[in-house]
Write an enzyme that holds these catalytic residues in place. Structure first.
Site, short mmCIF file in Angstrom:
data_model
loop_
_atom_site.label_atom_id
_atom_site.label_comp_id
_atom_site.label_asym_id
_atom_site.label_seq_id
_atom_site.Cartn_x
_atom_site.Cartn_y
_atom_site.Cartn_z
N GLY A 103 -5.04 0.01 0.03
CA GLY A 103 -4.66 0.24 -1.42
C GLY A 103 -4.61 -0.92 -2.16
N GLU A 104 -3.72 -0.97 -3.11
CA GLU A 104 -3.44 -2.09 -4.15
C GLU A 104 -4.72 -2.57 -4.92
OE1 GLU A 104 -2.41 -5.24 -1.37
OE2 GLU A 104 -0.81 -4.09 -0.21
#
Length: 351
Positions: free
Chosen positions: A315-316
């Site tokens: 993610g991120e």
């Protein structure tokens, strides 16, 4: 009663497609030899409505928030990790910080609803919709008013980035429990089965994964069978960071910016955005195929071909940023590669 905001997104004019394809096909290469890069070049040119597209000031916005559903044990990590990772982003120490610096992305972190009060002078955007969502196992995650506020906030943030000169926006997220929210959004908005769409998230073992499936199925039972309006589903099972990302994607498309979609959670946000304004899909480039369980199913549902497959599940916005050089390559060959005529190369195929 809260009503969905109206997003003014225009589908790109397809009249330019023949000219784009002619330019691509006349480059010094066999027809179709650059594969997916040719599809990408056509999409970028179509979005920008030009035969010579230019990518400007790539921007990554990370939305962070906590999820009440994490209390049900759907994650291998506690919710305390969310604010800790926000501090890590601000300090520049996360993987996505490294990738963003490497590729020249403008980066900002948004507190969409972390269950912590950050110092007012901390260099992040303070846009908190609440101190984490409610536990969706027992009640709606948020109110319809909070959904609308989140959509409008995300839209405003995207508009501001475009005004700063960005025409490519990537979106990331941080929030313990948000793969559960993405799975539920996928279930309700794409009618995909929960068991097949549930992944290990932060690294659940087999017992934890089984518990997560049972918990998410219990949430789905509480919400009840559809059809449901997208505003209601976002309120029932969404996250503050997800809702804000939905608004940001729609806001980016309103101003003609490309959207680089990250993994499972970002794809679920795009799915919700498409339910609000379908034309947003034309602006979406899919950065990678996540290792998270439901992402391949959701990509198939969306008819999307991701640029990378690196078995990521971080993610991120990490996968979106890593895909950036391929967008550059697509524009590069379209703008700079010689045509058969320019190079004096025969375009006649051998018998």
């Amino acid at each position: 009663m809260s009503f969905l905001p109206v997003f003014n997104i225009h589908a790109p004019d397809p009249a330019l497609i023949p000219a784009l394809r002619h330019k691509i096909n006349r480059k010094t290469k066999p027809l179709g030899a650059l594969g997916q890069l040719e599809v990408l070049a056509e999409q970028i040119g179509l979005v920008q409505q030009t035969l010579s597209p230019v990518l400007k000031r790539p921007s990554l916005i990370i939305f962070a928030a906590d999820h009440g559903l994490a209390q049900a044990g759907v994650s291998a990590y506690p919710s305390e990790v969310t604010p800790q990772m926000v501090h890590n982003f601000i300090a520049g120490g996360a993987a996505t910080n490294i990738f963003a610096r490497q590729h020249g992305f403008a980066l900002q972190v948004v507190d969409a609803g972390v269950n912590t009060d950050f110092p007012a002078d901390m260099p992040l955007r303070h846009e908190k919709l609440g101190h984490g969502t409610a536990n969706a196992l027992h009640a709606p995650a948020m109110s319809r008013a909070q959904v609308v506020q989140g959509l409008e906030t995300g839209r405003r943030i995207a508009h501001e980035e475009v005004k700063k000169g960005s025409n490519v926006l990537a979106f990331g997220e941080m929030g313990i429990g948000n793969t559960s929210s993405a799975t539920l959004l996928t279930h309700f908005l794409a009618d995909l089965p929960i068991a097949a769409s549930t992944g290990r998230g932060t690294g659940l073992d087999d017992a934890g994964l089984a518990r997560k499936v049972v918990t998410l199925e219990a949430v789905a039972t509480r919400v009840g069978p559809g059809p449901h309006e997208v505003l209601d589903i976002l309120a029932e099972v969404g996250g503050f960071e997800v809702v804000m990302m939905v608004g940001a994607m729609l806001g980016a498309a309103e101003h003609g910016a490309l959207i680089i979609v990250d993994g499972f959670i970002a794809s679920a946000a795009l799915l919700a955005a498409m339910r609000i304004t379908p034309a947003v899909r034309d602006y979406a480039v899919f950065g990678h195929r996540s290792q998270e369980g439901g992402h391949p199913l959701l990509l198939d549902y969306l008819g999307a071909t991701p640029l990378l497959q690196l078995d990521l599940r971080l993610g991120e916005g990490s996968g979106a940023v890593l895909a950036w050089p391929l967008l550059q390559a697509a524009c590069g060959f379209l703008n700079e590669m010689a045509s058969f005529e320019e190079a004096g190369v025969s375009s006649e195929a051998a018998p």
